[in-house]
Design a protein around this motif. Sequence first.
Motif, PDB file in Angstrom:
ATOM      1  N   ASP A  75       3.434  -4.687 -10.431  1.00 16.06           N
ATOM      2  CA  ASP A  75       4.312  -4.102  -9.719  1.00 16.06           C
ATOM      3  C   ASP A  75       3.493  -3.895  -8.615  1.00 16.06           C
ATOM      4  O   ASP A  75       4.579  -3.462  -7.133  1.00 16.06           O
ATOM      5  N   ASP A  76       2.367  -3.233  -8.288  1.00 15.34           N
ATOM      6  CA  ASP A  76       1.480  -3.691  -6.774  1.00 15.34           C
ATOM      7  C   ASP A  76       1.206  -4.056  -6.389  1.00 15.34           C
ATOM      8  O   ASP A  76       1.583  -4.959  -5.284  1.00 15.34           O
ATOM      9  N   LEU A  77       1.506  -5.935  -6.822  1.00 13.09           N
ATOM     10  CA  LEU A  77       0.932  -7.278  -6.234  1.00 13.09           C
ATOM     11  C   LEU A  77       2.479  -7.787  -6.317  1.00 13.09           C
ATOM     12  O   LEU A  77       2.584  -7.859  -4.744  1.00 13.09           O
ATOM     13  N   ALA A  78       3.630  -7.115  -6.388  1.00 16.42           N
ATOM     14  CA  ALA A  78       4.740  -7.721  -5.998  1.00 16.42           C
ATOM     15  C   ALA A  78       4.759  -6.367  -4.314  1.00 16.42           C
ATOM     16  O   ALA A  78       5.282  -7.502  -3.528  1.00 16.42           O
ATOM     17  N   ILE A  79       4.739  -5.519  -4.605  1.00 21.80           N
ATOM     18  CA  ILE A  79       4.175  -4.381  -3.028  1.00 21.80           C
ATOM     19  C   ILE A  79       3.612  -5.454  -2.446  1.00 21.80           C
ATOM     20  O   ILE A  79       3.860  -5.558  -0.989  1.00 21.80           O
ATOM     21  N   ALA A  80       2.308  -5.417  -2.652  1.00 21.26           N
ATOM     22  CA  ALA A  80       1.574  -5.847  -1.584  1.00 21.26           C
ATOM     23  C   ALA A  80       1.974  -7.558  -0.813  1.00 21.26           C
ATOM     24  O   ALA A  80       1.677  -7.163  -0.129  1.00 21.26           O
ATOM     25  N   TYR A  81       2.570  -8.023  -1.697  1.00 20.13           N
ATOM     26  CA  TYR A  81       3.209  -9.445  -1.622  1.00 20.13           C
ATOM     27  C   TYR A  81       4.027  -9.564  -0.351  1.00 20.13           C
ATOM     28  O   TYR A  81       4.187  -9.970   0.706  1.00 20.13           O
ATOM     29  N   LYS A  82       5.070  -8.394  -0.098  1.00 20.60           N
ATOM     30  CA  LYS A  82       5.827  -7.706   0.371  1.00 20.60           C
ATOM     31  C   LYS A  82       5.664  -7.393   1.569  1.00 20.60           C
ATOM     32  O   LYS A  82       5.935  -7.837   2.755  1.00 20.60           O
ATOM     33  N   GLY A  84       2.481  -8.673   2.890  1.00 18.73           N
ATOM     34  CA  GLY A  84       1.583  -9.545   3.771  1.00 18.73           C
ATOM     35  C   GLY A  84       0.725  -9.169   3.444  1.00 18.73           C
ATOM     36  O   GLY A  84      -0.315 -10.133   4.321  1.00 18.73           O
ATOM     37  N   ILE A  85       0.159  -8.587   2.265  1.00 13.53           N
ATOM     38  CA  ILE A  85      -0.672  -8.630   1.723  1.00 13.53           C
ATOM     39  C   ILE A  85      -1.389  -9.024   0.692  1.00 13.53           C
ATOM     40  O   ILE A  85      -1.105  -9.580  -0.378  1.00 13.53           O
ATOM     41  N   ASN A  86      -3.097  -9.900   1.640  1.00 14.47           N
ATOM     42  CA  ASN A  86      -3.231 -11.125   0.640  1.00 14.47           C
ATOM     43  C   ASN A  86      -4.886 -10.855  -0.026  1.00 14.47           C
ATOM     44  O   ASN A  86      -5.787 -11.879  -0.872  1.00 14.47           O
ATOM     45  N   THR A  88      -7.925  -7.287  -0.430  1.00 14.84           N
ATOM     46  CA  THR A  88      -9.002  -5.903   0.439  1.00 14.84           C
ATOM     47  C   THR A  88     -10.303  -6.264   0.748  1.00 14.84           C
ATOM     48  O   THR A  88     -10.830  -6.810   0.120  1.00 14.84           O
ATOM     49  N   PRO A  89      -9.930  -5.252   1.498  1.00 14.19           N
ATOM     50  CA  PRO A  89      -9.775  -4.091   1.904  1.00 14.19           C
ATOM     51  C   PRO A  89      -8.989  -4.765   3.068  1.00 14.19           C
ATOM     52  O   PRO A  89      -8.589  -5.384   3.783  1.00 14.19           O
ATOM     53  N   THR A  90      -7.845  -4.142   3.413  1.00 10.12           N
ATOM     54  CA  THR A  90      -6.463  -4.621   4.477  1.00 10.12           C
ATOM     55  C   THR A  90      -6.178  -3.113   5.047  1.00 10.12           C
ATOM     56  O   THR A  90      -5.429  -2.455   3.644  1.00 10.12           O
ATOM     57  N   VAL A  91      -6.389  -2.559   6.081  1.00 15.06           N
ATOM     58  CA  VAL A  91      -5.604  -1.510   7.217  1.00 15.06           C
ATOM     59  C   VAL A  91      -4.572  -1.395   7.775  1.00 15.06           C
ATOM     60  O   VAL A  91      -4.151  -2.680   8.320  1.00 15.06           O
ATOM     61  N   PHE A  92      -3.893  -0.157   7.109  1.00 16.13           N
ATOM     62  CA  PHE A  92      -2.705   0.149   8.007  1.00 16.13           C
ATOM     63  C   PHE A  92      -3.110   0.827   8.779  1.00 16.13           C
ATOM     64  O   PHE A  92      -3.374   2.053   8.469  1.00 16.13           O
ATOM     65  N   ILE A  93      -2.297   1.743   9.762  1.00 14.65           N
ATOM     66  CA  ILE A  93      -2.709   2.532  10.646  1.00 14.65           C
ATOM     67  C   ILE A  93      -0.896   2.914  10.911  1.00 14.65           C
ATOM     68  O   ILE A  93      -0.373   1.858  12.027  1.00 14.65           O
ATOM     69  N   ASN A  94      -0.850   3.890  10.756  1.00 10.87           N
ATOM     70  CA  ASN A  94       1.120   4.443  11.545  1.00 10.87           C
ATOM     71  C   ASN A  94       1.930   3.190  11.492  1.00 10.87           C
ATOM     72  O   ASN A  94       2.623   2.526  11.867  1.00 10.87           O
ATOM     73  N   GLY A  95       1.715   2.286   9.876  1.00  6.99           N
ATOM     74  CA  GLY A  95       2.359   0.954   9.646  1.00  6.99           C
ATOM     75  C   GLY A  95       2.421  -0.014  10.063  1.00  6.99           C
ATOM     76  O   GLY A  95       2.574  -1.004  10.618  1.00  6.99           O
TER      77      GLY A  95
END
Length: 116
Positions: A75-82, A84-86, A88-95
């Motif tokens: 489930d976590d992988l499905a969210i990550a793929y949606k 565009g996270i492929n 780690t680390p991947t950083v988002f700031i305010n979306g």
Amino acid sequence: MALSEDMQPRSCEAAFATVAAEQQNRFWNYHDHLFETSLEQNDKTLTSIAKNIGLDIDKWNRDRNSEEVKKIIADDLAIAYKLGINATPTVFINGRRVNSFQESVLTFIIKNELKK
């Protein structure tokens, strides 16, 4: 959902082991010890960490091999793929995805976001 490849050696086993540790409220403790080891940890290392932080080893072994834990990771992988996270680390700031991990870039973006 499954990984098409294990990009980091034994990352799936480490993820299952860490989520199993969370089943005993020890996620961060396990996480911290895991990241102090070699990135090519083996099953003996994963089990040693579990023992060192005081997990119930029988429960931890059942949990890390359970369908429930595998579903949590899937489930976590499905969210990550949606998102565009492929990797780690991947950083988002305010979306907004940030592609640079340089401290000066992150500081600049954070300061600008705080001004808004």
